[in-house]
Design a protein around this motif. Structure first.
Motif, mmCIF file in Angstrom:
data_model
loop_
_atom_site.group_PDB
_atom_site.id
_atom_site.type_symbol
_atom_site.label_atom_id
_atom_site.label_comp_id
_atom_site.label_asym_id
_atom_site.label_seq_id
_atom_site.Cartn_x
_atom_site.Cartn_y
_atom_site.Cartn_z
ATOM 1 N N ARG A 20 -3.169 0.339 7.383
ATOM 2 C CA ARG A 20 -3.593 -0.522 5.980
ATOM 3 C C ARG A 20 -1.987 -0.152 5.387
ATOM 4 N N ARG A 21 -2.387 -1.441 4.172
ATOM 5 C CA ARG A 21 -0.534 -1.543 2.844
ATOM 6 C C ARG A 21 -0.301 0.048 2.647
ATOM 7 N N ARG A 22 0.973 0.342 2.774
ATOM 8 C CA ARG A 22 1.688 1.797 2.117
ATOM 9 C C ARG A 22 1.900 1.384 0.411
ATOM 10 N N TYR A 121 -5.168 1.340 1.124
ATOM 11 C CA TYR A 121 -4.004 2.271 1.407
ATOM 12 C C TYR A 121 -3.755 3.222 1.919
ATOM 13 N N THR A 127 -2.149 5.569 -5.025
ATOM 14 C CA THR A 127 -1.728 4.288 -4.950
ATOM 15 C C THR A 127 -3.306 3.446 -6.135
#
Length: 253
Positions: A20-22, A121, A127
Motif C-alpha cells: 500500500r501507499r507510504r 497505508y 497516516t
C-alpha cells in the motif's frame, strides 16, 4: 490406473496483497527546505543591517476606478465547486463491462471514511494523524478486476483546505515514493496541467507462493481533490493502460 493430472500451481497461485501507499516523507523534505529559507532570511537581515537606509517612495498612488455593474455568476457547468461539492463518487470513472470485484475492495458503497482510508497505508496510525492535520474531508474509491489478475484501484481524496493546499501535497507525496522505486518509467498526464504523473514499475514484486506482481500508479490533483490510481497484474503493465485510466479520471474533474 490413470491418475489425475496435477493442477498448474502457477495458474492457481494468487497475487500477493498489494504493497500500500507510504508515509509523508515529502513533509520532512519541505521542513528541511523551510529551515534553509529561514537561515537565508536571517543572513539577509544581517547584511541589510550594515547598509545605508534607502528612501521610501511617496505614499500617494493613482486611484483606480471601480468597475460598474454586477458580475454575472458562473453557471453550474463552469463552477467546479458545484461538481466537487456533490456526490464525489459520481466523479469516479466507471469500471468496464464484465469487470468483477477485487479481493482488496475497500467498501461496496464507494465511500472510505478517515480510518478506512488511513488503513490503506503501511503506517495507518501516523497516516490517520496526518490526514487530521491536513483537514481530510472525505474519500471516494472504486476498484475492479478484469480476468484473473488485472486489478485497478482509484481514490479521489478531498480536503477542506482552509489552512493549506493539502491535495497537492498528497499527490506530490505519492509521486515521491513512486519515483523512489528502481526500474521505473514516468510521464506527465495530458490534461492535468502539469499537476499529474503516471508511473510504470518494470520489475515485479516477488513473494514465495504467489504470482509475480507488476505495478503501475498515477497521481494528480485539481483544486481540493487528490487523484490516486493503482494498477496490479501478474504480467507487465503498459504505459497505455495506466495513461488511459489517468487521463479519463483527471478529465472527469
Amino acid at each position: 490406473m490413470e491418475t489425475a493430472a496435477a493442477p498448474d500451481a502457477a495458474a492457481e497461485a494468487p497475487l500477493p496483497r498489494p504493497r500500500r501507499r507510504r508515509g509523508r516523507t515529502t513533509l520532512l523534505i519541505a521542513g528541511a527546505a523551510a529551515l534553509g529559507v529561514v537561515a537565508g532570511v536571517c543572513a539577509g537581515f544581517i547584511v541589510q543591517a550594515d547598509r545605508e537606509p534607502t528612501a521610501l517612495p511617496p505614499l500617494s498612488q493613482p486611484v483606480l476606478e471601480q468597475g460598474k455593474g454586477e458580475v454575472e455568476p458562473l453557471s453550474a457547468a463552469q463552477d467546479r465547486r458545484v461538481k466537487t461539492d456533490g456526490d464525489l463518487r459520481k466523479l469516479l470513472i466507471t469500471r468496464p463491462k464484465g469487470a468483477k470485484d477485487t479481493a482488496f475492495a475497500v467498501d461496496s458503497d464507494g465511500w472510505a471514511d478517515l480510518a478506512t482510508y488511513a488503513a490503506e497505508y503501511t503506517r495507518p496510525g501516523t497516516t490517520f494523524n496526518n490526514l487530521v492535520d491536513d483537514e481530510f474531508r472525505r474519500a471516494a474509491m472504486a476498484s475492479w478486476r478484469v480476468g484473473e489478475s488485472y486489478n485497478v484501484e482509484i481514490a479521489l481524496v478531498q480536503f477542506r483546505q482552509e489552512s493549506k493546499a493539502a491535495a497537492s501535497e498528497w499527490a506530490e507525496n505519492g509521486e515521491y515514493w513512486a519515483e523512489d522505486e528502481d526500474d521505473t518509467r514516468s510521464w506527465p498526464i495530458p490534461g492535468a496541467e502539469d499537476n499529474g504523473t503516471a508511473y510504470v514499475h518494470d520489475t515485479p514484486e516477488q513473494e514465495a507462493g504467489y504470482l509475480p506482481m507488476y505495478t503501475a500508479e498515477a497521481y494528480a490533483w485539481r483544486g481540493d481533490i487528490c487523484v490516486e490510481i493503482q494498477v496490479y497484474d501478474s504480467k507487465p503493465i503498459s504505459k497505455a493502460k495506466i495513461m488511459d485510466l489517468a487521463q479519463r479520471q483527471v478529465g472527469k474533474l
